[in-house]
Scaffold this motif. Structure first.
Motif, PDB file in Angstrom:
ATOM      1  N   SER A   1      74.830  43.806  57.455  1.00 14.53           N
ATOM      2  CA  SER A   1      73.894  44.911  57.281  1.00 14.53           C
ATOM      3  C   SER A   1      72.767  44.656  56.286  1.00 14.53           C
ATOM      4  CB  SER A   1      74.650  46.168  56.830  1.00 14.53           C
ATOM      5  OG  SER A   1      75.270  45.933  55.583  1.00 14.53           O
ATOM      6  N   ARG A   2      72.864  43.605  55.457  1.00 11.30           N
ATOM      7  CA  ARG A   2      71.878  43.380  54.395  1.00 11.30           C
ATOM      8  C   ARG A   2      71.505  41.922  54.278  1.00 11.30           C
ATOM      9  NH1 ARG A   2      69.257  46.733  51.860  1.00 11.30           N
ATOM     10  NH2 ARG A   2      69.090  45.742  49.862  1.00 11.30           N
ATOM     11  N   LEU A   3      70.334  41.716  53.736  1.00  7.90           N
ATOM     12  CA  LEU A   3      69.872  40.396  53.331  1.00  7.90           C
ATOM     13  C   LEU A   3      69.404  40.544  51.887  1.00  7.90           C
ATOM     14  CD1 LEU A   3      67.744  37.796  55.039  1.00  7.90           C
ATOM     15  CD2 LEU A   3      66.887  38.793  52.942  1.00  7.90           C
ATOM     16  N   GLU A   4      69.885  39.679  51.011  1.00  4.49           N
ATOM     17  CA  GLU A   4      69.446  39.657  49.622  1.00  4.49           C
ATOM     18  C   GLU A   4      69.209  38.214  49.231  1.00  4.49           C
ATOM     19  OE1 GLU A   4      72.309  41.657  47.192  1.00  4.49           O
ATOM     20  OE2 GLU A   4      71.799  43.615  48.014  1.00  4.49           O
ATOM     21  N   GLY A   5      68.245  38.013  48.342  1.00  2.00           N
ATOM     22  CA  GLY A   5      67.980  36.652  47.918  1.00  2.00           C
ATOM     23  C   GLY A   5      66.827  36.551  46.955  1.00  2.00           C
ATOM     24  N   THR A   6      66.366  35.316  46.783  1.00  2.00           N
ATOM     25  CA  THR A   6      65.265  35.049  45.872  1.00  2.00           C
ATOM     26  C   THR A   6      64.226  34.158  46.538  1.00  2.00           C
ATOM     27  OG1 THR A   6      66.379  33.125  44.928  1.00  2.00           O
ATOM     28  CG2 THR A   6      66.680  35.230  43.785  1.00  2.00           C
ATOM     29  N   LEU A   7      63.006  34.341  46.107  1.00  2.00           N
ATOM     30  CA  LEU A   7      61.886  33.479  46.465  1.00  2.00           C
ATOM     31  C   LEU A   7      61.380  32.911  45.150  1.00  2.00           C
ATOM     32  CD1 LEU A   7      59.551  32.337  48.199  1.00  2.00           C
ATOM     33  CD2 LEU A   7      58.412  34.549  47.913  1.00  2.00           C
ATOM     34  N   ALA A   8      61.545  31.617  44.958  1.00  2.00           N
ATOM     35  CA  ALA A   8      61.121  30.965  43.722  1.00  2.00           C
ATOM     36  C   ALA A   8      59.803  30.241  43.964  1.00  2.00           C
ATOM     37  CB  ALA A   8      62.177  29.978  43.247  1.00  2.00           C
ATOM     38  N   LEU A   9      58.781  30.624  43.200  1.00  2.00           N
ATOM     39  CA  LEU A   9      57.460  30.004  43.254  1.00  2.00           C
ATOM     40  C   LEU A   9      57.194  29.348  41.901  1.00  2.00           C
ATOM     41  CD1 LEU A   9      55.649  33.043  44.881  1.00  2.00           C
ATOM     42  CD2 LEU A   9      56.333  30.935  46.042  1.00  2.00           C
ATOM     43  N   ALA A  10      56.178  28.519  41.824  1.00  2.00           N
ATOM     44  CA  ALA A  10      55.857  27.837  40.569  1.00  2.00           C
ATOM     45  C   ALA A  10      55.577  28.821  39.443  1.00  2.00           C
ATOM     46  CB  ALA A  10      54.665  26.906  40.760  1.00  2.00           C
ATOM     47  N   ASP A  11      54.939  29.946  39.751  1.00  2.00           N
ATOM     48  CA  ASP A  11      54.530  30.888  38.711  1.00  2.00           C
ATOM     49  C   ASP A  11      55.307  32.202  38.714  1.00  2.00           C
ATOM     50  OD1 ASP A  11      53.495  31.729  41.117  1.00  2.00           O
ATOM     51  OD2 ASP A  11      51.525  32.249  40.334  1.00  2.00           O
ATOM     52  N   ASP A  12      56.347  32.323  39.561  1.00  2.00           N
ATOM     53  CA  ASP A  12      57.090  33.577  39.620  1.00  2.00           C
ATOM     54  C   ASP A  12      58.427  33.369  40.318  1.00  2.00           C
ATOM     55  OD1 ASP A  12      57.615  36.258  39.243  1.00  2.00           O
ATOM     56  OD2 ASP A  12      55.866  36.969  40.334  1.00  2.00           O
ATOM     57  N   ASN A  13      59.338  34.282  40.064  1.00  2.00           N
ATOM     58  CA  ASN A  13      60.631  34.306  40.725  1.00  2.00           C
ATOM     59  C   ASN A  13      60.806  35.712  41.270  1.00  2.00           C
ATOM     60  OD1 ASN A  13      62.878  32.938  41.533  1.00  2.00           O
ATOM     61  ND2 ASN A  13      64.000  33.200  39.622  1.00  2.00           N
ATOM     62  N   CYS A  14      60.922  35.855  42.592  1.00  5.51           N
ATOM     63  CA  CYS A  14      60.935  37.165  43.227  1.00  5.51           C
ATOM     64  C   CYS A  14      62.299  37.455  43.834  1.00  5.51           C
ATOM     65  CB  CYS A  14      59.887  37.222  44.331  1.00  5.51           C
ATOM     66  SG  CYS A  14      58.231  36.760  43.792  1.00  5.51           S
ATOM     67  N   ARG A  15      62.631  38.741  43.907  1.00  4.63           N
ATOM     68  CA  ARG A  15      63.869  39.195  44.523  1.00  4.63           C
ATOM     69  C   ARG A  15      63.545  39.801  45.883  1.00  4.63           C
ATOM     70  NH1 ARG A  15      66.845  43.621  45.158  1.00  4.63           N
ATOM     71  NH2 ARG A  15      69.089  43.465  45.012  1.00  4.63           N
ATOM     72  N   ILE A  16      64.361  39.462  46.883  1.00  6.40           N
ATOM     73  CA  ILE A  16      64.194  39.983  48.240  1.00  6.40           C
ATOM     74  C   ILE A  16      65.394  40.871  48.565  1.00  6.40           C
ATOM     75  CG2 ILE A  16      63.992  39.417  50.696  1.00  6.40           C
ATOM     76  CD1 ILE A  16      62.988  36.620  49.800  1.00  6.40           C
ATOM     77  N   ALA A  17      65.132  42.065  49.084  1.00  3.94           N
ATOM     78  CA  ALA A  17      66.178  42.962  49.583  1.00  3.94           C
ATOM     79  C   ALA A  17      65.684  43.528  50.910  1.00  3.94           C
ATOM     80  CB  ALA A  17      66.460  44.084  48.594  1.00  3.94           C
ATOM     81  N   ALA A  18      66.471  43.313  51.972  1.00  2.00           N
ATOM     82  CA  ALA A  18      66.031  43.748  53.303  1.00  2.00           C
ATOM     83  C   ALA A  18      67.225  44.193  54.130  1.00  2.00           C
ATOM     84  CB  ALA A  18      65.300  42.602  54.010  1.00  2.00           C
ATOM     85  N   SER A  19      66.936  44.972  55.156  1.00  2.00           N
ATOM     86  CA  SER A  19      67.975  45.355  56.106  1.00  2.00           C
ATOM     87  C   SER A  19      68.126  44.234  57.126  1.00  2.00           C
ATOM     88  CB  SER A  19      67.609  46.669  56.795  1.00  2.00           C
ATOM     89  OG  SER A  19      66.398  46.513  57.507  1.00  2.00           O
ATOM     90  N   ALA A  20      69.356  44.007  57.559  1.00  2.00           N
ATOM     91  CA  ALA A  20      69.633  42.938  58.515  1.00  2.00           C
ATOM     92  C   ALA A  20      69.578  43.488  59.935  1.00  2.00           C
ATOM     93  CB  ALA A  20      71.001  42.337  58.247  1.00  2.00           C
ATOM     94  N   SER A  21      68.908  42.774  60.784  1.00  2.00           N
ATOM     95  CA  SER A  21      68.779  43.077  62.206  1.00  2.00           C
ATOM     96  C   SER A  21      68.265  41.795  62.849  1.00  2.00           C
ATOM     97  CB  SER A  21      67.824  44.256  62.408  1.00  2.00           C
ATOM     98  OG  SER A  21      66.534  43.926  61.973  1.00  2.00           O
ATOM     99  N   PRO A  22      67.825  41.829  64.085  1.00  2.00           N
ATOM    100  CA  PRO A  22      67.251  40.592  64.636  1.00  2.00           C
ATOM    101  C   PRO A  22      66.122  40.037  63.764  1.00  2.00           C
ATOM    102  CG  PRO A  22      67.613  42.150  66.386  1.00  2.00           C
ATOM    103  CD  PRO A  22      67.905  42.879  65.097  1.00  2.00           C
ATOM    104  N   SER A  23      65.375  40.915  63.118  1.00  2.00           N
ATOM    105  CA  SER A  23      64.403  40.485  62.110  1.00  2.00           C
ATOM    106  C   SER A  23      64.688  41.303  60.856  1.00  2.00           C
ATOM    107  CB  SER A  23      62.964  40.692  62.594  1.00  2.00           C
ATOM    108  OG  SER A  23      62.734  42.044  62.849  1.00  2.00           O
ATOM    109  N   TYR A  24      64.153  40.878  59.738  1.00  4.66           N
ATOM    110  CA  TYR A  24      64.472  41.501  58.453  1.00  4.66           C
ATOM    111  C   TYR A  24      63.243  42.205  57.895  1.00  4.66           C
ATOM    112  CZ  TYR A  24      68.325  38.317  59.084  1.00  4.66           C
ATOM    113  OH  TYR A  24      69.387  37.649  59.615  1.00  4.66           O
TER     114      TYR A  24
END
Length: 128
Positions: free
Chosen positions: A82-105
């Motif tokens: 039911s969920r997708l959680e994670g991180t996106l790490a960039l050179a100048d920032d660290n971001c948190r991802i929270a999304a609902s799970a389905s065929p696309s997020y």
């Protein structure tokens, strides 16, 4: 000792599991001004799957006066039914991802410079 040798011989005849590559693609931003693409590796877990790998963010919005801006980074994602959680790490920032799970997020990206930025993407098996 014989048991160990027997196990080695039995296991050596078993097929090797090949790692599969998964493509990630989508949009980030209130006006979908960033395009995200990447190639991810998948690990199956008890509760779902983990994806990780390099991604590229490309600014495709109208305000690209100085040419196309690109950023490289990596994602680490945990996907359940039911969920997708994670991180996106960039050179100048660290971001948190929270999304609902389905065929696309679809969900939100929270970074140092912006909270609650819409993100929409999909993960699909790469064909070779």
């Amino acid at each position: 000792m014989r048991a160990i040798v027997s196990m080695i011989l039995i296991c050596s005849g078993a097929p090797i599991a090949l790692a599969q590559s998964y493509s990630a693609s989508g949009q980030i931003g209130y006006l979908q001004e960033w395009e995200i693409t990447g190639s991810l590796a998948k690990a199956t877990t008890r509760t779902g799957a983990d994806y990780s790998g390099p991604v590229t963010l490309r600014h495709v919005g109208l305000c690209s006066a100085n040419g196309v801006e690109e950023k490289s980074g990596t994602v680490q994602l945990k996907v359940s039914s039911s969920r997708l959680e994670g991180t996106l790490a960039l050179a100048d920032d660290n971001c948190r991802i929270a999304a609902s799970a389905s065929p696309s997020y679809s969900g939100l990206l929270s970074c140092r410079n912006g909270e609650g930025v819409p993100i929409h993407f999909s993960i699909g098996e790469t064909t070779k």
